[in-house]
Design a protein around this motif. Structure first.
Motif, short mmCIF file in Angstrom:
data_model
loop_
_atom_site.label_atom_id
_atom_site.label_comp_id
_atom_site.label_asym_id
_atom_site.label_seq_id
_atom_site.Cartn_x
_atom_site.Cartn_y
_atom_site.Cartn_z
N GLY A 1 -16.69 43.00 90.74
CA GLY A 1 -15.88 41.86 90.57
C GLY A 1 -14.64 41.47 90.59
N SER A 2 -15.16 40.94 89.10
CA SER A 2 -13.65 40.19 88.00
C SER A 2 -12.60 41.27 87.81
N SER B 1 -11.87 44.04 89.89
CA SER B 1 -11.05 44.24 91.00
C SER B 1 -10.37 43.15 91.52
N SER B 2 -11.08 41.71 91.26
CA SER B 2 -10.27 40.95 92.14
C SER B 2 -8.96 40.39 90.92
N THR C 1 -11.30 50.40 94.04
CA THR C 1 -13.45 49.89 94.80
C THR C 1 -13.85 51.07 94.47
N PHE D 1 -17.40 49.82 94.05
CA PHE D 1 -17.78 49.37 95.34
C PHE D 1 -18.13 50.17 96.02
N LEU E 1 -23.21 43.08 100.02
CA LEU E 1 -21.73 43.14 98.92
C LEU E 1 -21.51 41.58 98.37
N ALA E 2 -20.43 41.38 99.28
CA ALA E 2 -19.64 40.47 99.77
C ALA E 2 -21.22 38.58 99.01
N GLN F 1 -21.55 39.46 95.68
CA GLN F 1 -20.03 38.56 94.82
C GLN F 1 -19.70 36.98 94.95
N GLY F 2 -19.94 36.85 95.74
CA GLY F 2 -20.47 35.01 96.09
C GLY F 2 -20.68 34.35 94.90
N LEU G 1 -19.89 35.13 91.28
CA LEU G 1 -18.84 34.22 91.28
C LEU G 1 -19.07 32.45 90.94
#
Lengths: 193, 193
Positions: free
Chosen positions: A106-107, A109-110, A126, A129, A157-158, A161-162, A165
DNA sequence: TAAAAAATAATACGATTGTCTTATATTTGA
DNA sequence: TCAAATATAAGACAATCGTATTATTTTTTA
Protein backbone atom coordinates in the motif's frame (compact mmCIF):
# COMPACT_ATOMS: atom_id res chain seq x y z
CA UNK A 1 25.34 -12.72 -16.04
CA UNK A 2 25.64 -16.43 -15.66
CA UNK A 3 26.42 -18.22 -12.45
CA UNK A 4 28.17 -15.55 -10.44
CA UNK A 5 27.16 -11.94 -10.14
CA UNK A 6 23.60 -12.95 -9.59
CA UNK A 7 24.57 -12.94 -5.94
CA UNK A 8 25.41 -9.25 -5.93
CA UNK A 9 22.38 -8.47 -8.00
CA UNK A 10 20.24 -10.20 -5.43
CA UNK A 11 21.91 -8.30 -2.62
CA UNK A 12 21.05 -5.04 -4.34
CA UNK A 13 17.43 -6.08 -4.72
CA UNK A 14 17.24 -7.19 -1.09
CA UNK A 15 18.69 -3.94 0.20
CA UNK A 16 16.47 -1.89 -2.09
CA UNK A 17 13.44 -3.90 -1.00
CA UNK A 18 14.12 -3.11 2.63
CA UNK A 19 15.00 0.53 2.00
CA UNK A 20 12.05 1.21 -0.30
CA UNK A 21 9.84 -0.10 2.47
CA UNK A 22 11.38 1.77 5.38
CA UNK A 23 12.23 5.06 3.66
CA UNK A 24 10.17 5.03 0.50
CA UNK A 25 11.24 4.72 -3.11
CA UNK A 26 12.05 8.33 -3.84
CA UNK A 27 13.83 8.80 -0.54
CA UNK A 28 16.15 5.89 -1.18
CA UNK A 29 19.26 6.82 -3.11
CA UNK A 30 21.82 4.68 -4.87
CA UNK A 31 24.21 5.77 -2.13
CA UNK A 32 21.88 4.31 0.49
CA UNK A 33 21.83 0.98 -1.29
CA UNK A 34 25.57 1.20 -1.74
CA UNK A 35 26.06 1.82 1.96
CA UNK A 36 23.93 -1.16 2.89
CA UNK A 37 25.45 -3.59 0.43
CA UNK A 38 29.02 -2.35 0.21
CA UNK A 39 28.69 -2.42 -3.54
CA UNK A 40 29.99 0.78 -5.14
CA UNK A 41 27.27 3.11 -6.26
CA UNK A 42 28.55 3.43 -9.78
CA UNK A 43 28.48 -0.32 -10.14
CA UNK A 44 24.70 -0.64 -10.09
CA UNK A 45 24.54 0.27 -13.74
CA UNK A 46 26.05 -3.10 -14.53
CA UNK A 47 23.02 -4.87 -13.08
CA UNK A 48 20.28 -2.29 -13.65
CA UNK A 49 20.13 0.33 -16.33
CA UNK A 50 17.94 2.68 -14.28
CA UNK A 51 16.52 3.10 -10.81
CA UNK A 52 13.15 2.08 -12.14
CA UNK A 53 14.68 -1.22 -13.17
CA UNK A 54 15.64 -1.78 -9.55
CA UNK A 55 12.09 -0.90 -8.60
CA UNK A 56 10.75 -3.42 -11.07
CA UNK A 57 13.01 -6.08 -9.59
CA UNK A 58 11.85 -5.17 -6.10
CA UNK A 59 8.20 -5.41 -7.11
CA UNK A 60 8.91 -8.79 -8.68
CA UNK A 61 10.58 -9.85 -5.45
CA UNK A 62 7.58 -8.77 -3.41
CA UNK A 63 5.28 -10.66 -5.73
CA UNK A 64 7.44 -13.67 -5.02
CA UNK A 65 7.36 -13.09 -1.29
CA UNK A 66 3.59 -12.83 -1.24
CA UNK A 67 3.24 -15.88 -3.43
CA UNK A 68 5.19 -17.76 -0.79
CA UNK A 69 3.00 -16.35 1.95
CA UNK A 70 -0.14 -17.40 0.13
CA UNK A 71 1.31 -20.81 -0.51
CA UNK A 72 1.87 -21.09 3.22
CA UNK A 73 -1.74 -20.18 3.84
CA UNK A 74 -2.81 -22.86 1.41
CA UNK A 75 -0.67 -25.52 3.00
CA UNK A 76 -1.78 -24.64 6.50
CA UNK A 77 -5.40 -25.40 5.74
CA UNK A 78 -7.60 -26.36 2.85
CA UNK A 79 -10.57 -24.46 4.24
CA UNK A 80 -11.01 -21.30 2.17
CA UNK A 81 -12.55 -19.50 5.12
CA UNK A 82 -9.60 -20.21 7.36
CA UNK A 83 -7.28 -19.15 4.57
CA UNK A 84 -8.98 -15.79 4.33
CA UNK A 85 -8.74 -15.41 8.08
CA UNK A 86 -5.05 -16.15 7.88
CA UNK A 87 -4.64 -13.43 5.28
CA UNK A 88 -6.54 -10.97 7.43
CA UNK A 89 -4.26 -11.77 10.33
CA UNK A 90 -1.11 -11.34 8.30
CA UNK A 91 -0.48 -7.77 9.48
CA UNK A 92 -0.26 -9.05 13.05
CA UNK A 93 2.59 -11.36 12.08
CA UNK A 94 4.52 -8.32 10.96
CA UNK A 95 3.18 -6.01 13.61
CA UNK A 96 6.37 -4.11 14.36
CA UNK A 97 7.10 -3.34 10.74
CA UNK A 98 3.48 -2.54 9.95
CA UNK A 99 3.29 -0.05 12.80
CA UNK A 100 6.57 1.54 11.75
CA UNK A 101 6.38 1.51 7.97
CA UNK A 102 2.85 0.61 7.01
CA UNK A 103 1.99 -1.89 4.31
CA UNK A 104 4.78 -2.77 1.88
CA UNK A 105 2.26 -2.85 -0.96
CA UNK A 106 0.00 0.00 0.00
CA UNK A 107 2.61 2.54 0.94
CA UNK A 108 4.64 1.88 -2.17
CA UNK A 109 1.57 2.03 -4.37
CA UNK A 110 0.35 5.29 -2.94
CA UNK A 111 3.79 6.73 -3.48
CA UNK A 112 4.18 5.52 -7.02
CA UNK A 113 0.70 6.42 -8.18
CA UNK A 114 1.81 10.04 -7.98
CA UNK A 115 4.53 9.55 -10.57
CA UNK A 116 2.55 10.59 -13.58
CA UNK A 117 5.26 11.85 -15.91
CA UNK A 118 7.69 8.95 -15.48
CA UNK A 119 7.14 5.60 -17.08
CA UNK A 120 6.52 3.42 -14.06
CA UNK A 121 4.41 0.66 -15.48
CA UNK A 122 0.94 0.69 -14.01
CA UNK A 123 0.88 -3.06 -14.47
CA UNK A 124 3.86 -3.47 -12.20
CA UNK A 125 2.39 -1.06 -9.67
CA UNK A 126 -0.66 -3.14 -8.95
CA UNK A 127 1.04 -6.48 -9.46
CA UNK A 128 0.99 -7.46 -5.79
CA UNK A 129 -2.51 -6.17 -5.25
CA UNK A 130 -3.65 -8.14 -8.27
CA UNK A 131 -2.01 -11.26 -6.91
CA UNK A 132 -3.78 -10.93 -3.58
CA UNK A 133 -7.07 -10.06 -5.18
CA UNK A 134 -7.17 -13.06 -7.46
CA UNK A 135 -6.15 -15.32 -4.60
CA UNK A 136 -8.96 -13.97 -2.46
CA UNK A 137 -11.41 -14.46 -5.31
CA UNK A 138 -10.21 -18.05 -5.61
CA UNK A 139 -11.05 -18.69 -2.00
CA UNK A 140 -14.40 -16.94 -2.31
CA UNK A 141 -15.25 -19.07 -5.31
CA UNK A 142 -14.87 -22.16 -3.20
CA UNK A 143 -17.24 -20.61 -0.70
CA UNK A 144 -19.87 -20.13 -3.35
CA UNK A 145 -19.37 -16.38 -3.53
CA UNK A 146 -18.32 -16.26 -7.14
CA UNK A 147 -20.90 -13.62 -7.98
CA UNK A 148 -19.73 -11.18 -5.34
CA UNK A 149 -16.11 -12.29 -5.46
CA UNK A 150 -14.53 -9.26 -7.03
CA UNK A 151 -16.39 -6.81 -4.81
CA UNK A 152 -15.66 -8.68 -1.61
CA UNK A 153 -12.01 -9.05 -2.53
CA UNK A 154 -11.64 -5.34 -3.08
CA UNK A 155 -13.48 -4.67 0.17
CA UNK A 156 -11.15 -6.91 2.09
CA UNK A 157 -8.08 -5.28 0.60
CA UNK A 158 -9.46 -1.80 1.21
CA UNK A 159 -10.23 -2.59 4.82
CA UNK A 160 -6.81 -4.01 5.43
CA UNK A 161 -5.19 -0.99 3.83
CA UNK A 162 -7.22 1.44 5.88
CA UNK A 163 -6.51 -0.37 9.11
CA UNK A 164 -2.81 -0.50 8.40
CA UNK A 165 -2.62 3.14 7.39
CA UNK A 166 -4.29 4.41 10.55
CA UNK A 167 -2.34 1.99 12.74
CA UNK A 168 0.84 3.17 11.09
CA UNK A 169 0.22 6.90 11.25
CA UNK A 170 -0.80 6.69 14.89
CA UNK A 171 1.57 3.85 15.72
CA UNK A 172 -1.43 2.30 17.39
CA UNK A 173 -0.96 -1.38 18.18
CA UNK A 174 -4.23 -1.83 20.10
CA UNK A 175 -6.17 -0.42 17.18
CA UNK A 176 -4.43 -2.80 14.83
CA UNK A 177 -5.35 -5.80 16.95
CA UNK A 178 -8.93 -4.74 17.52
CA UNK A 179 -9.44 -3.93 13.86
CA UNK A 180 -8.06 -7.21 12.63
CA UNK A 181 -10.45 -8.85 15.01
CA UNK A 182 -13.35 -6.81 13.67
CA UNK A 183 -12.26 -7.67 10.18
CA UNK A 184 -12.56 -11.34 10.97
CA UNK A 185 -16.03 -10.83 12.35
CA UNK A 186 -16.91 -9.08 9.15
CA UNK A 187 -15.54 -11.98 7.13
CA UNK A 188 -17.67 -14.45 9.07
CA UNK A 189 -20.73 -12.29 8.73
CA UNK A 190 -20.29 -11.46 5.07
CA UNK A 191 -19.57 -15.01 4.01
CA UNK A 192 -22.33 -16.66 6.00
CA UNK A 193 -24.94 -15.69 3.44
CA UNK B 1 6.13 40.83 6.79
CA UNK B 2 3.30 43.24 7.37
CA UNK B 3 0.54 43.95 4.90
CA UNK B 4 2.24 43.07 1.62
CA UNK B 5 4.35 40.08 0.98
CA UNK B 6 1.81 37.93 2.70
CA UNK B 7 0.31 37.64 -0.74
CA UNK B 8 3.38 35.98 -2.20
CA UNK B 9 3.78 33.84 0.85
CA UNK B 10 0.24 32.63 0.39
CA UNK B 11 0.86 31.93 -3.28
CA UNK B 12 3.81 29.75 -2.32
CA UNK B 13 1.70 27.83 0.18
CA UNK B 14 -1.11 27.38 -2.33
CA UNK B 15 1.22 26.09 -5.02
CA UNK B 16 3.00 23.82 -2.56
CA UNK B 17 -0.34 22.53 -1.29
CA UNK B 18 -1.38 21.55 -4.77
CA UNK B 19 2.01 20.11 -5.73
CA UNK B 20 2.46 18.15 -2.51
CA UNK B 21 -0.90 16.59 -3.21
CA UNK B 22 -0.41 15.77 -6.87
CA UNK B 23 3.28 14.83 -6.82
CA UNK B 24 4.07 14.17 -3.19
CA UNK B 25 6.18 16.16 -0.77
CA UNK B 26 9.58 14.71 -1.60
CA UNK B 27 8.94 14.83 -5.31
CA UNK B 28 8.10 18.50 -5.23
CA UNK B 29 11.13 20.77 -5.58
CA UNK B 30 11.56 24.45 -4.95
CA UNK B 31 11.92 24.78 -8.70
CA UNK B 32 8.48 23.27 -9.19
CA UNK B 33 6.96 25.78 -6.82
CA UNK B 34 8.94 28.51 -8.50
CA UNK B 35 7.66 27.49 -11.91
CA UNK B 36 4.06 27.50 -10.71
CA UNK B 37 4.22 30.80 -8.88
CA UNK B 38 6.75 32.70 -10.94
CA UNK B 39 8.54 33.55 -7.72
CA UNK B 40 12.30 32.96 -8.02
CA UNK B 41 13.45 29.80 -6.31
CA UNK B 42 16.08 31.50 -4.23
CA UNK B 43 13.51 33.86 -2.87
CA UNK B 44 11.65 31.29 -0.84
CA UNK B 45 14.17 31.59 1.92
CA UNK B 46 12.76 34.99 2.70
CA UNK B 47 9.42 33.47 3.62
CA UNK B 48 10.44 30.03 4.83
CA UNK B 49 13.72 29.00 6.38
CA UNK B 50 13.44 25.39 5.21
CA UNK B 51 11.31 23.14 3.05
CA UNK B 52 9.84 21.65 6.19
CA UNK B 53 8.60 25.12 7.10
CA UNK B 54 6.68 25.17 3.84
CA UNK B 55 5.31 21.75 4.72
CA UNK B 56 4.19 23.01 8.10
CA UNK B 57 2.41 25.91 6.44
CA UNK B 58 0.75 23.53 3.99
CA UNK B 59 -0.43 21.28 6.80
CA UNK B 60 -1.80 24.32 8.61
CA UNK B 61 -3.57 25.33 5.42
CA UNK B 62 -5.13 21.89 5.06
CA UNK B 63 -6.28 22.00 8.65
CA UNK B 64 -7.94 25.27 7.77
CA UNK B 65 -9.52 23.81 4.66
CA UNK B 66 -10.95 20.88 6.55
CA UNK B 67 -12.20 23.11 9.33
CA UNK B 68 -14.14 24.98 6.68
CA UNK B 69 -15.48 21.74 5.25
CA UNK B 70 -16.62 20.57 8.67
CA UNK B 71 -18.19 23.93 9.33
CA UNK B 72 -20.13 23.49 6.11
CA UNK B 73 -21.32 20.09 7.30
CA UNK B 74 -22.46 21.64 10.54
CA UNK B 75 -24.34 24.42 8.85
CA UNK B 76 -26.00 22.10 6.39
CA UNK B 77 -27.69 20.10 9.11
CA UNK B 78 -27.82 19.88 12.86
CA UNK B 79 -28.42 16.13 12.79
CA UNK B 80 -25.16 14.40 13.84
CA UNK B 81 -26.06 11.36 11.79
CA UNK B 82 -26.52 13.37 8.61
CA UNK B 83 -23.29 15.19 9.35
CA UNK B 84 -21.41 11.92 9.51
CA UNK B 85 -22.98 10.82 6.28
CA UNK B 86 -21.88 14.07 4.69
CA UNK B 87 -18.34 13.40 5.82
CA UNK B 88 -18.44 9.88 4.42
CA UNK B 89 -19.61 11.27 1.10
CA UNK B 90 -16.90 13.89 0.95
CA UNK B 91 -14.62 11.81 -1.31
CA UNK B 92 -17.36 11.81 -3.93
CA UNK B 93 -17.34 15.58 -4.03
CA UNK B 94 -13.68 15.43 -4.98
CA UNK B 95 -13.96 12.29 -7.04
CA UNK B 96 -11.60 13.26 -9.84
CA UNK B 97 -8.81 14.31 -7.52
CA UNK B 98 -9.33 11.36 -5.20
CA UNK B 99 -9.09 8.90 -8.06
CA UNK B 100 -5.97 10.62 -9.39
CA UNK B 101 -4.08 11.53 -6.25
CA UNK B 102 -5.74 9.75 -3.36
CA UNK B 103 -6.50 11.39 -0.06
CA UNK B 104 -4.67 14.66 0.68
CA UNK B 105 -4.32 13.65 4.30
CA UNK B 106 -3.68 9.94 3.94
CA UNK B 107 -1.21 10.04 1.11
CA UNK B 108 0.82 12.80 2.73
CA UNK B 109 0.78 11.04 6.07
CA UNK B 110 1.91 7.73 4.69
CA UNK B 111 4.72 9.52 2.90
CA UNK B 112 5.86 11.54 5.89
CA UNK B 113 5.67 8.72 8.40
CA UNK B 114 8.69 7.24 6.65
CA UNK B 115 10.83 10.26 7.42
CA UNK B 116 12.38 9.01 10.60
CA UNK B 117 15.67 10.87 10.69
CA UNK B 118 14.35 14.31 9.85
CA UNK B 119 12.48 16.42 12.36
CA UNK B 120 9.02 16.47 10.87
CA UNK B 121 6.83 17.01 13.87
CA UNK B 122 4.60 14.03 14.52
CA UNK B 123 2.09 16.43 15.96
CA UNK B 124 1.83 18.27 12.68
CA UNK B 125 1.65 15.03 10.75
CA UNK B 126 -1.56 13.85 12.35
CA UNK B 127 -3.03 17.33 12.76
CA UNK B 128 -5.71 16.90 10.11
CA UNK B 129 -6.52 13.36 11.18
CA UNK B 130 -6.86 14.57 14.75
CA UNK B 131 -9.18 17.34 13.64
CA UNK B 132 -11.44 14.92 11.80
CA UNK B 133 -11.34 12.38 14.59
CA UNK B 134 -12.39 14.80 17.31
CA UNK B 135 -15.14 16.16 15.08
CA UNK B 136 -16.46 12.66 14.48
CA UNK B 137 -16.35 11.95 18.19
CA UNK B 138 -18.33 15.14 18.78
CA UNK B 139 -21.07 13.93 16.50
CA UNK B 140 -21.03 10.47 18.04
CA UNK B 141 -21.38 11.98 21.48
CA UNK B 142 -24.60 13.59 20.43
CA UNK B 143 -25.79 10.20 19.24
CA UNK B 144 -25.13 8.70 22.64
CA UNK B 145 -22.08 6.78 21.48
CA UNK B 146 -19.63 8.47 23.81
CA UNK B 147 -18.32 5.18 25.13
CA UNK B 148 -17.42 3.80 21.72
CA UNK B 149 -16.67 7.19 20.20
CA UNK B 150 -12.94 6.89 19.80
CA UNK B 151 -13.08 3.41 18.31
CA UNK B 152 -15.86 4.23 15.88
CA UNK B 153 -14.10 7.41 14.80
CA UNK B 154 -10.91 5.52 14.02
CA UNK B 155 -12.92 2.86 12.21
CA UNK B 156 -14.60 5.45 10.04
CA UNK B 157 -11.30 7.10 9.18
CA UNK B 158 -9.66 3.76 8.46
CA UNK B 159 -12.47 2.69 6.19
CA UNK B 160 -12.40 5.92 4.28
CA UNK B 161 -8.64 5.70 3.87
CA UNK B 162 -8.78 2.12 2.64
CA UNK B 163 -11.52 2.88 0.17
CA UNK B 164 -9.68 5.89 -1.18
CA UNK B 165 -6.38 4.05 -1.47
CA UNK B 166 -7.83 1.18 -3.48
CA UNK B 167 -9.93 3.51 -5.60
CA UNK B 168 -6.85 5.58 -6.27
CA UNK B 169 -4.46 2.76 -7.10
CA UNK B 170 -6.96 1.14 -9.43
CA UNK B 171 -8.48 4.43 -10.58
CA UNK B 172 -11.78 2.72 -9.91
CA UNK B 173 -14.70 5.11 -9.79
CA UNK B 174 -17.44 2.47 -9.49
CA UNK B 175 -15.67 0.96 -6.49
CA UNK B 176 -15.46 4.37 -4.87
CA UNK B 177 -19.17 4.96 -5.28
CA UNK B 178 -20.21 1.53 -4.13
CA UNK B 179 -17.89 1.64 -1.14
CA UNK B 180 -19.07 5.02 0.02
CA UNK B 181 -22.56 3.62 -0.19
CA UNK B 182 -21.56 0.59 1.85
CA UNK B 183 -19.89 2.89 4.33
CA UNK B 184 -23.14 4.71 4.86
CA UNK B 185 -24.97 1.46 5.42
CA UNK B 186 -22.34 0.61 7.98
CA UNK B 187 -22.84 3.96 9.69
CA UNK B 188 -26.57 3.38 9.92
CA UNK B 189 -26.10 -0.12 11.22
CA UNK B 190 -23.36 0.71 13.70
CA UNK B 191 -25.11 3.72 15.15
CA UNK B 192 -28.55 2.14 15.45
CA UNK B 193 -27.57 0.31 18.62
C1' DT C 1 10.23 63.62 2.20
C1' DA C 2 13.94 61.10 4.11
C1' DA C 3 15.35 57.13 6.76
C1' DA C 4 14.04 52.43 7.93
C1' DA C 5 11.95 48.33 6.93
C1' DA C 6 10.13 45.00 3.94
C1' DA C 7 9.95 42.77 -0.32
C1' DT C 8 11.83 41.19 -4.66
C1' DA C 9 15.23 39.70 -7.84
C1' DA C 10 19.12 37.17 -9.23
C1' DT C 11 22.84 34.47 -8.49
C1' DA C 12 26.10 31.37 -6.11
C1' DC C 13 27.06 27.59 -2.99
C1' DG C 14 28.29 22.85 -1.65
C1' DA C 15 26.13 18.54 -1.60
C1' DT C 16 23.81 14.91 -3.67
C1' DT C 17 21.27 12.85 -7.32
C1' DG C 18 21.08 9.06 -11.09
C1' DT C 19 23.82 7.87 -14.85
C1' DC C 20 27.76 6.67 -17.46
C1' DT C 21 32.65 5.50 -18.60
C1' DT C 22 36.93 3.53 -17.99
C1' DA C 23 40.15 0.43 -16.02
C1' DT C 24 41.20 -3.71 -13.59
C1' DA C 25 40.24 -8.27 -11.89
C1' DT C 26 38.03 -12.63 -12.13
C1' DT C 27 35.84 -16.40 -14.17
C1' DT C 28 34.61 -19.18 -18.10
C1' DG C 29 35.00 -22.09 -22.23
C1' DA C 30 37.65 -23.81 -26.27
C1' DT D 1 46.29 -22.42 -21.02
C1' DC D 2 44.89 -18.59 -23.19
C1' DA D 3 41.58 -15.72 -25.32
C1' DA D 4 36.70 -14.23 -24.33
C1' DA D 5 33.28 -13.14 -21.41
C1' DT D 6 31.82 -11.64 -17.08
C1' DA D 7 32.26 -9.18 -12.93
C1' DT D 8 34.09 -5.63 -9.87
C1' DA D 9 35.98 -1.29 -8.67
C1' DA D 10 36.45 3.54 -8.87
C1' DG D 11 35.72 7.83 -10.42
C1' DA D 12 33.67 11.49 -13.50
C1' DC D 13 29.59 13.50 -15.45
C1' DA D 14 25.90 17.04 -15.87
C1' DA D 15 21.87 18.13 -13.53
C1' DT D 16 19.35 19.24 -9.69
C1' DC D 17 18.64 19.64 -4.88
C1' DG D 18 17.75 22.88 -0.72
C1' DT D 19 19.99 26.70 1.08
C1' DA D 20 22.25 31.04 1.47
C1' DT D 21 23.91 35.62 0.11
C1' DT D 22 23.91 39.98 -2.00
C1' DA D 23 21.98 43.75 -4.44
C1' DT D 24 18.12 46.27 -5.83
C1' DT D 25 13.51 47.89 -5.56
C1' DT D 26 9.35 48.94 -3.16
C1' DT D 27 6.75 50.12 0.75
C1' DT D 28 6.13 51.95 5.27
C1' DT D 29 6.75 55.14 8.89
C1' DA D 30 8.39 59.14 11.36
Amino acid sequence: MGTKGSANRQRIVDAADHLFYSRGYNQTSFSDISDETGIPRGNFYYYFKTKEDILAAVVDARVGEFKAVLKNCEEATSDPMQRLHALAQLPLQHETQVLQYGCPIGSLSSELVKEQDTEISQVRLTAVFDLLKSWIIEQLDKLGQSSRGDDIAKDLLARMQGIILIANVYNDAPFLHRSVNDLQSWLNQTLSN
